[in-house]
Write a protein that holds these residues in place. Structure first.
Motif, PDB file in Angstrom:
ATOM      1  N   TYR A  85       3.742  -5.227  10.355  1.00  0.00           N
ATOM      2  CA  TYR A  85       3.390  -3.876  11.105  1.00  0.00           C
ATOM      3  C   TYR A  85       1.921  -3.824  10.960  1.00  0.00           C
ATOM      4  O   TYR A  85       1.410  -4.070  10.001  1.00  0.00           O
ATOM      5  CB  TYR A  85       4.247  -2.973  10.694  1.00  0.00           C
ATOM      6  N   GLN A  86       1.095  -3.548  11.963  1.00  0.00           N
ATOM      7  CA  GLN A  86      -0.068  -3.181  11.844  1.00  0.00           C
ATOM      8  C   GLN A  86      -0.272  -1.622  11.683  1.00  0.00           C
ATOM      9  O   GLN A  86       0.448  -0.861  12.585  1.00  0.00           O
ATOM     10  CB  GLN A  86      -0.927  -3.591  12.972  1.00  0.00           C
ATOM     11  N   MET A  87      -0.798  -1.054  10.703  1.00  0.00           N
ATOM     12  CA  MET A  87      -0.877   0.633  10.456  1.00  0.00           C
ATOM     13  C   MET A  87      -2.380   0.861  10.609  1.00  0.00           C
ATOM     14  O   MET A  87      -3.197   0.201  10.595  1.00  0.00           O
ATOM     15  CB  MET A  87      -0.188   0.655   9.218  1.00  0.00           C
ATOM     16  N   VAL A  88      -2.517   2.196  11.084  1.00  0.00           N
ATOM     17  CA  VAL A  88      -3.751   2.730  11.096  1.00  0.00           C
ATOM     18  C   VAL A  88      -3.891   4.113  10.339  1.00  0.00           C
ATOM     19  O   VAL A  88      -2.717   4.872  10.602  1.00  0.00           O
ATOM     20  CB  VAL A  88      -4.238   2.782  12.343  1.00  0.00           C
ATOM     21  N   THR A  89      -4.666   4.412   9.425  1.00  0.00           N
ATOM     22  CA  THR A  89      -4.907   5.631   8.893  1.00  0.00           C
ATOM     23  C   THR A  89      -5.716   6.781   9.748  1.00  0.00           C
ATOM     24  O   THR A  89      -6.091   6.415  10.934  1.00  0.00           O
ATOM     25  CB  THR A  89      -5.698   5.515   7.436  1.00  0.00           C
ATOM     26  N   ARG A 143       0.941  -1.344  -0.030  1.00  0.00           N
ATOM     27  CA  ARG A 143      -0.066   0.058   0.074  1.00  0.00           C
ATOM     28  C   ARG A 143       0.955   1.357   0.094  1.00  0.00           C
ATOM     29  O   ARG A 143       0.746   2.240   0.782  1.00  0.00           O
ATOM     30  CB  ARG A 143      -0.886   0.134   1.322  1.00  0.00           C
ATOM     31  N   HIS A 144       1.993   1.385  -0.963  1.00  0.00           N
ATOM     32  CA  HIS A 144       2.579   2.571  -0.962  1.00  0.00           C
ATOM     33  C   HIS A 144       3.633   2.732   0.350  1.00  0.00           C
ATOM     34  O   HIS A 144       4.390   3.777   0.051  1.00  0.00           O
ATOM     35  CB  HIS A 144       1.898   3.797  -1.490  1.00  0.00           C
ATOM     36  N   ILE A 145       3.756   1.757   1.056  1.00  0.00           N
ATOM     37  CA  ILE A 145       4.567   1.878   2.202  1.00  0.00           C
ATOM     38  C   ILE A 145       5.793   1.031   2.092  1.00  0.00           C
ATOM     39  O   ILE A 145       5.443  -0.478   1.997  1.00  0.00           O
ATOM     40  CB  ILE A 145       3.919   1.760   3.589  1.00  0.00           C
ATOM     41  N   ASN A 199       6.632   6.178   3.576  1.00  0.00           N
ATOM     42  CA  ASN A 199       5.495   6.341   3.301  1.00  0.00           C
ATOM     43  C   ASN A 199       5.257   7.072   1.986  1.00  0.00           C
ATOM     44  O   ASN A 199       5.444   8.433   2.015  1.00  0.00           O
ATOM     45  CB  ASN A 199       4.883   7.167   4.350  1.00  0.00           C
ATOM     46  N   SER A 200       5.341   6.377   0.763  1.00  0.00           N
ATOM     47  CA  SER A 200       5.037   6.826  -0.532  1.00  0.00           C
ATOM     48  C   SER A 200       3.661   7.198  -0.794  1.00  0.00           C
ATOM     49  O   SER A 200       3.362   7.508  -2.022  1.00  0.00           O
ATOM     50  CB  SER A 200       5.785   5.911  -1.589  1.00  0.00           C
ATOM     51  N   GLY A 201       2.801   6.844   0.070  1.00  0.00           N
ATOM     52  CA  GLY A 201       1.341   6.964  -0.249  1.00  0.00           C
ATOM     53  C   GLY A 201       0.929   8.560  -0.227  1.00  0.00           C
ATOM     54  O   GLY A 201       1.546   9.349   0.113  1.00  0.00           O
ATOM     55  N   GLU A 202      -0.450   8.508  -0.145  1.00  0.00           N
ATOM     56  CA  GLU A 202      -0.958   9.900  -0.025  1.00  0.00           C
ATOM     57  C   GLU A 202      -1.692   9.989   1.186  1.00  0.00           C
ATOM     58  O   GLU A 202      -2.308  10.984   1.564  1.00  0.00           O
ATOM     59  CB  GLU A 202      -2.030  10.171  -1.322  1.00  0.00           C
ATOM     60  N   GLU A 203      -1.808   9.110   2.020  1.00  0.00           N
ATOM     61  CA  GLU A 203      -2.411   9.191   3.534  1.00  0.00           C
ATOM     62  C   GLU A 203      -1.356   9.098   4.751  1.00  0.00           C
ATOM     63  O   GLU A 203      -0.640   8.339   4.483  1.00  0.00           O
ATOM     64  CB  GLU A 203      -3.652   8.215   3.633  1.00  0.00           C
ATOM     65  N   ALA A 232       3.382  10.886   7.578  1.00  0.00           N
ATOM     66  CA  ALA A 232       2.820  11.743   6.781  1.00  0.00           C
ATOM     67  C   ALA A 232       3.466  11.277   5.241  1.00  0.00           C
ATOM     68  O   ALA A 232       4.467  10.649   5.157  1.00  0.00           O
ATOM     69  CB  ALA A 232       2.889  13.073   6.992  1.00  0.00           C
ATOM     70  N   PRO A 233       2.597  11.605   4.351  1.00  0.00           N
ATOM     71  CA  PRO A 233       3.020  11.345   2.674  1.00  0.00           C
ATOM     72  C   PRO A 233       4.468  11.841   2.611  1.00  0.00           C
ATOM     73  O   PRO A 233       4.639  12.989   3.052  1.00  0.00           O
ATOM     74  CB  PRO A 233       2.056  11.955   1.924  1.00  0.00           C
ATOM     75  N   GLY A 234       5.396  10.989   2.225  1.00  0.00           N
ATOM     76  CA  GLY A 234       6.640  11.481   2.013  1.00  0.00           C
ATOM     77  C   GLY A 234       7.676  11.109   3.201  1.00  0.00           C
ATOM     78  O   GLY A 234       9.011  11.490   3.002  1.00  0.00           O
ATOM     79  N   GLU A 235       7.153  10.887   4.366  1.00  0.00           N
ATOM     80  CA  GLU A 235       8.084  10.902   5.407  1.00  0.00           C
ATOM     81  C   GLU A 235       8.514   9.476   5.801  1.00  0.00           C
ATOM     82  O   GLU A 235       7.945   8.557   5.295  1.00  0.00           O
ATOM     83  CB  GLU A 235       7.279  11.277   6.838  1.00  0.00           C
ATOM     84  N   ARG A 236       9.785   9.329   6.314  1.00  0.00           N
ATOM     85  CA  ARG A 236      10.404   7.988   6.868  1.00  0.00           C
ATOM     86  C   ARG A 236      10.672   7.901   8.219  1.00  0.00           C
ATOM     87  O   ARG A 236      10.841   9.051   8.823  1.00  0.00           O
ATOM     88  CB  ARG A 236      11.527   7.781   5.780  1.00  0.00           C
ATOM     89  N   PHE A 237      10.629   6.745   8.803  1.00  0.00           N
ATOM     90  CA  PHE A 237      11.181   6.652  10.017  1.00  0.00           C
ATOM     91  C   PHE A 237      12.294   5.343  10.115  1.00  0.00           C
ATOM     92  O   PHE A 237      12.046   4.297   9.541  1.00  0.00           O
ATOM     93  CB  PHE A 237       9.985   6.110  10.617  1.00  0.00           C
ATOM     94  N   GLU A 238      13.553   5.686  10.812  1.00  0.00           N
ATOM     95  CA  GLU A 238      14.383   4.649  10.664  1.00  0.00           C
ATOM     96  C   GLU A 238      14.702   4.297  12.149  1.00  0.00           C
ATOM     97  O   GLU A 238      14.684   5.056  12.960  1.00  0.00           O
ATOM     98  CB  GLU A 238      15.672   5.379  10.122  1.00  0.00           C
TER      99      GLU A 238
END
Length: 134
Positions: free
Chosen positions: A105-109, A11-13, A43-47, A81-87
């Motif tokens: 990983y379980q994610m939530v919008t 899903r674009h992540i 996060n390469s998605g839009e949400e 957020a869209p475009g952000e990353r976590f390392e």
């Protein structure tokens, strides 16, 4: 030894993993082998999404499995957020000189939709292990 990079996209992540054997925390005499692994979640998605839980399956060279479930990663539940990353970097000990890990990983919008993303299966190989291709 060149570090391997593993990658999965759901899903674009994007989740990438780079495992590294840590010889100074390992001892073949005591059957203790330790790896660090660095994970980058992009996060390469839009949400906007938040990581809520992790689920790991760790398998050693003898086929013994360990399952780990918990809240977040390294004490955090990052929001991307869209475009952000976590390392982050964590570690895992095994009683054999090789093994592998895989997880989700379980994610939530922001709207409350929950979904899971894949962490790619990655190999844990020490210099003491004989390389076997499966």
């Amino acid at each position: 030894m060149v570090a391997a990079m593993y990658r999965a996209v759901t899903r674009h992540i994007e989740v990438t993993v780079e495992p590294n054997f840590v010889p100074e925390q390992s001892s073949a005499d005591r059957s203790r082998y330790f790896w660090s692994y660095t994970i980058v979640i992009t996060n390469s998605g839009e949400e906007t999404v938040q990581l809520k839980t992790r689920h790991w399956i760790i398998t050693d060279a003898s086929g013994r499995q360990q399952e780990i479930k918990g809240e977040g990663v390294v004490g955090e539940q990052p929001t991307l957020a869209p475009g952000e990353r976590f390392e982050y970097t964590s570690g895992v000990p095994l009683s054999t000189a090789s093994g592998f890990m895989t997880g989700r990983y379980q994610m939530v919008t922001k709207s409350g939709e929950r979904f899971e993303i894949d962490v790619p299966a990655f190999s844990l190989d020490s210099p003491d292990s004989k390389r076997v291709l499966n």
